[in-house]
Every structure is written in structure tokens, then in C-alpha cells.
Design a protein around this motif. Structure first.
Motif, PDB file in Angstrom:
ATOM      1  N   LEU A 135       0.822  -1.204   0.000  1.00  0.00           N
ATOM      2  CA  LEU A 135       0.000   0.000   0.000  1.00  0.00           C
ATOM      3  C   LEU A 135       0.859   1.258   0.000  1.00  0.00           C
ATOM      4  N   CYS A 136       1.993   1.212   0.684  1.00  0.00           N
ATOM      5  CA  CYS A 136       2.894   2.373   0.682  1.00  0.00           C
ATOM      6  C   CYS A 136       3.436   2.617  -0.721  1.00  0.00           C
ATOM      7  N   ARG A 137       3.791   1.538  -1.421  1.00  0.00           N
ATOM      8  CA  ARG A 137       4.277   1.693  -2.795  1.00  0.00           C
ATOM      9  C   ARG A 137       3.178   2.225  -3.706  1.00  0.00           C
ATOM     10  N   LYS A 138       1.946   1.800  -3.447  1.00  0.00           N
ATOM     11  CA  LYS A 138       0.826   2.304  -4.243  1.00  0.00           C
ATOM     12  C   LYS A 138       0.661   3.812  -4.040  1.00  0.00           C
ATOM     13  N   LEU A 139       0.764   4.261  -2.794  1.00  0.00           N
ATOM     14  CA  LEU A 139       0.677   5.701  -2.519  1.00  0.00           C
ATOM     15  C   LEU A 139       1.826   6.448  -3.183  1.00  0.00           C
ATOM     16  N   LYS A 140       3.016   5.858  -3.157  1.00  0.00           N
ATOM     17  CA  LYS A 140       4.189   6.499  -3.772  1.00  0.00           C
ATOM     18  C   LYS A 140       3.947   6.686  -5.274  1.00  0.00           C
ATOM     19  N   THR A 141       3.428   5.666  -5.907  1.00  0.00           N
ATOM     20  CA  THR A 141       3.163   5.738  -7.341  1.00  0.00           C
ATOM     21  C   THR A 141       2.093   6.779  -7.645  1.00  0.00           C
ATOM     22  N   MET A 142       1.008   6.774  -6.868  1.00  0.00           N
ATOM     23  CA  MET A 142      -0.073   7.726  -7.092  1.00  0.00           C
ATOM     24  C   MET A 142       0.389   9.161  -6.891  1.00  0.00           C
ATOM     25  N   SER A 143       1.190   9.382  -5.845  1.00  0.00           N
ATOM     26  CA  SER A 143       1.598  10.746  -5.503  1.00  0.00           C
ATOM     27  C   SER A 143       2.627  11.318  -6.464  1.00  0.00           C
ATOM     28  N   ALA A 144       3.163  10.482  -7.337  1.00  0.00           N
ATOM     29  CA  ALA A 144       4.141  10.967  -8.317  1.00  0.00           C
ATOM     30  C   ALA A 144       3.474  11.801  -9.403  1.00  0.00           C
ATOM     31  N   THR A 145       2.183  11.572  -9.636  1.00  0.00           N
ATOM     32  CA  THR A 145       1.492  12.275 -10.720  1.00  0.00           C
ATOM     33  C   THR A 145       0.291  13.094 -10.272  1.00  0.00           C
ATOM     34  N   ARG A 146      -0.194  12.840  -9.042  1.00  0.00           N
ATOM     35  CA  ARG A 146      -1.363  13.570  -8.550  1.00  0.00           C
ATOM     36  C   ARG A 146      -1.179  13.886  -7.074  1.00  0.00           C
ATOM     37  N   THR A 147      -1.934  14.864  -6.594  1.00  0.00           N
ATOM     38  CA  THR A 147      -1.929  15.160  -5.167  1.00  0.00           C
ATOM     39  C   THR A 147      -2.802  14.130  -4.452  1.00  0.00           C
ATOM     40  N   VAL A 148      -2.223  13.461  -3.462  1.00  0.00           N
ATOM     41  CA  VAL A 148      -2.953  12.476  -2.668  1.00  0.00           C
ATOM     42  C   VAL A 148      -3.257  13.100  -1.309  1.00  0.00           C
ATOM     43  N   VAL A 149      -4.535  13.204  -0.974  1.00  0.00           N
ATOM     44  CA  VAL A 149      -4.958  13.777   0.299  1.00  0.00           C
ATOM     45  C   VAL A 149      -5.324  12.635   1.249  1.00  0.00           C
ATOM     46  N   LEU A 150      -4.602  12.523   2.352  1.00  0.00           N
ATOM     47  CA  LEU A 150      -4.891  11.506   3.359  1.00  0.00           C
ATOM     48  C   LEU A 150      -5.763  12.120   4.442  1.00  0.00           C
ATOM     49  N   LEU A 151      -6.918  11.535   4.669  1.00  0.00           N
ATOM     50  CA  LEU A 151      -7.842  12.050   5.678  1.00  0.00           C
ATOM     51  C   LEU A 151      -7.594  11.395   7.028  1.00  0.00           C
ATOM     52  N   ASP A 152      -7.521  12.225   8.062  1.00  0.00           N
ATOM     53  CA  ASP A 152      -7.320  11.749   9.433  1.00  0.00           C
ATOM     54  C   ASP A 152      -8.133  12.660  10.351  1.00  0.00           C
ATOM     55  N   TYR A 153      -8.479  12.155  11.508  1.00  0.00           N
ATOM     56  CA  TYR A 153      -9.199  12.998  12.473  1.00  0.00           C
ATOM     57  C   TYR A 153      -8.258  14.023  13.100  1.00  0.00           C
ATOM     58  N   GLU A 154      -6.952  13.754  13.059  1.00  0.00           N
ATOM     59  CA  GLU A 154      -5.942  14.672  13.578  1.00  0.00           C
ATOM     60  C   GLU A 154      -4.991  15.041  12.459  1.00  0.00           C
ATOM     61  N   THR A 155      -4.384  16.239  12.548  1.00  0.00           N
ATOM     62  CA  THR A 155      -3.441  16.682  11.522  1.00  0.00           C
ATOM     63  C   THR A 155      -2.090  17.088  12.108  1.00  0.00           C
ATOM     64  N   ASN A 156      -1.912  16.922  13.418  1.00  0.00           N
ATOM     65  CA  ASN A 156      -0.660  17.309  14.053  1.00  0.00           C
ATOM     66  C   ASN A 156       0.465  16.351  13.649  1.00  0.00           C
ATOM     67  N   SER A 157       1.516  16.894  13.051  1.00  0.00           N
ATOM     68  CA  SER A 157       2.667  16.089  12.634  1.00  0.00           C
ATOM     69  C   SER A 157       3.884  16.288  13.530  1.00  0.00           C
ATOM     70  N   ASP A 158       3.752  17.116  14.562  1.00  0.00           N
ATOM     71  CA  ASP A 158       4.870  17.436  15.452  1.00  0.00           C
ATOM     72  C   ASP A 158       4.880  16.489  16.652  1.00  0.00           C
ATOM     73  N   VAL A 159       5.854  15.596  16.686  1.00  0.00           N
ATOM     74  CA  VAL A 159       5.955  14.620  17.774  1.00  0.00           C
ATOM     75  C   VAL A 159       6.123  15.314  19.123  1.00  0.00           C
ATOM     76  N   GLU A 160       6.739  16.482  19.122  1.00  0.00           N
ATOM     77  CA  GLU A 160       7.015  17.192  20.361  1.00  0.00           C
ATOM     78  C   GLU A 160       5.809  17.990  20.880  1.00  0.00           C
TER      79      GLU A 160
END
Length: 244
Positions: free
Chosen positions: A133-158
Motif C-alpha cells: 500500500l505504501c508503494r501504491k501511494l508512492k506511485t499515485m503521488s508521483a502524478t497527482r496530489t494524494v490527500v490523506l484524511l485523518d481525524y488529527e493533523t498534528n505532525s509534530d511529535v514534540e
């Protein structure tokens, strides 16, 4: 390109912000096929529990199961084994104030627990359960914008004020993957044509001996008058003629 967006954002808003995008829900409530497997609640099974010599069903089960509370309630083996994707969270409202996460014989504070428990557990799943699935996302994102939906958007571990977005971990992991190379054909290369000229005597395994009457290099064909089988037109690269 991969971006992370809140699942509550309206679809028409996403389409305005990212024209032509592919929107993929990676939460436990996803209806996007196998992409639900990115949810920390998904029961992949066999996930090593940091600080323990056992495995768990899902990442969220590890995170919740290793909590300890001021009430005296310790880690939950039942939560570690939960494969239902339901009733996994052990909240303050139900269990009281959380003291920390148990890591071996150490009690970790929140941010340290993220780094030593949650991140390694989720990375293990990405590397051992979700490579296709990660490779599938990599392939898709090479030609189009892939939007991943999550209930949270915080990417800062700290940032301890907001829950960490697992979709942001997917984005970081896939972005760091090498570009997917185009598949290489496994068909054998055609055999080179025999170096023949009109008038040459040749031998064929099926038709026997004969004489080359003419060659058509453009069409890739060779015409041979066989002594016993008569005139035949053969595909040059497949003819397998032996010069005699």
C-alpha cells in the motif's frame, strides 16, 4: 505530492484546494478498501510490544494497553489483544488520570512514550504489513496530489497539546521512499536475425533444406524455397534457419 487533511473538511473544499486530487481516508472508519489498514486500530496482529516480550493485535492497542493510572490500574493485556477495532481507548473519563506508559520497568511521560512506543510500533506496521500500500501511494503521488484524511493533523511529535496524526507518519514514510521504478519486461529479447542473403542454402528443423529466395527487412520476413516443403514465408526473428 501527499498532504494530510482533517476528515471533517468538506470534499468540495478539498477539491478547490487541491484540484484533481485523490482523497483517501486512512481512519478506522474508512470505506476506501485496503487503505483502512493504515488505521492504528486495524488488527494486523503479531506487532512487537516495545518493552515486552510479546506481541499485540494493533498499534492503538499497544498505546492504550501500556497506560497506567493513578487509580492503581496497570497495563491491560486484554487491550493489547483486542482485534475488534472497538473499545480500545482507555480514557481519563473512564479510568482516571493517566500516570504514564509502562516501557519495561520504566514509566514514560507522554512525549517519551510517543518516541519509544507509538512511533516504533507504527513504523513496524508500515515496514512489515503495509509495503504494498505504501508503494501504491508512492506511485499515485508521483502524478497527482494524494490527500490523506485523518481525524488529527498534528505532525509534530514534540507537540503534546494535540494528538499525533498517524496520517502524517504515513506521509513522512512514503515521501522518504525511493521513487518507484517502471516495471521491466521479463519477456526474452527476440533472437537476432540470421545473416542471410538471397541464394543462400539453409536448413530448417521442420521443413528441411532450401534456398533463400528473398528477404523483406521492413516486414521482418524471409522467403525460402524448400526442396521438399515448397515455398515458405517465415518471420525472420523466429525462423531459426541454419546456413549450410
Amino acid at each position: 505530492m501527499i498532504v494530510v487533511a482533517n476528515k471533517r473538511k468538506k470534499m468540495d473544499t478539498l477539491e478547490r484546494e487541491y484540484p484533481g486530487c485523490v482523497v483517501i481516508d486512512v481512519t478506522s472508519n474508512s470505506n476506501d478498501g485496503d487503505f483502512v489498514k493504515f488505521s492504528p486500530f486495524y488488527p494486523h496482529g503479531g506487532i512487537p510490544v516495545p518493552g515486552m516480550s510479546r506481541t499485540a493485535a494493533c498499534v492503538e492497542g499497544i498505546w492504550q494497553g501500556l497506560k497506567t493510572f493513578e487509580s492503581g490500574e496497570g497495563i491491560s493485556m486484554e487491550t493489547l489483544s483486542n482485534r475488534t477495532m472497538k473499545n480500545i481507548k482507555r480514557t481519563v473519563r473512564t479510568h482516571g488520570r493517566c500516570k504514564g506508559h509502562l516501557y519495561g520497568d520504566r514509566l514514560l511521560e507522554y512525549i517519551e512514550a510517543r518516541k519509544l512506543i507509538y512511533l516504533p510500533s507504527y513504523q513496524w506496521v508500515l515496514e512489515n504489513r503495509l509495503q504494498d500500500l505504501c508503494r501504491k501511494l508512492k506511485t499515485m503521488s508521483a502524478t497527482r496530489t494524494v490527500v490523506l484524511l485523518d481525524y488529527e493533523t498534528n505532525s509534530d511529535v514534540e507537540d503534546w497539546t494535540k494528538p499525533l496524526s498517524h496520517a502524517s507518519l504515513v506521509k513522512a514514510y512514503v515521501d522518504a521512499m525511493p521513487d518507484v521504478q517502471p516495471s521491466v519486461s521479463t519477456e526474452p529479447a527476440p533472437e537476432p536475425a540470421v545473416d542471410l542473403n538471397a541464394g543462400d542454402r539453409v536448413r530448417h528443423a521442420k521443413f528441411g533444406e532450401g534456398t533463400v529466395s528473398s528477404l523483406d527487412a521492413t516486414a521482418g520476413k524471409i522467403m525460402v524455397d524448400f526442396d521438399m516443403a515448397g515455398a515458405k514465408t517465415l518471420v525472420t526473428r523466429l525462423a531459426k534457419l541454419e546456413k549450410i
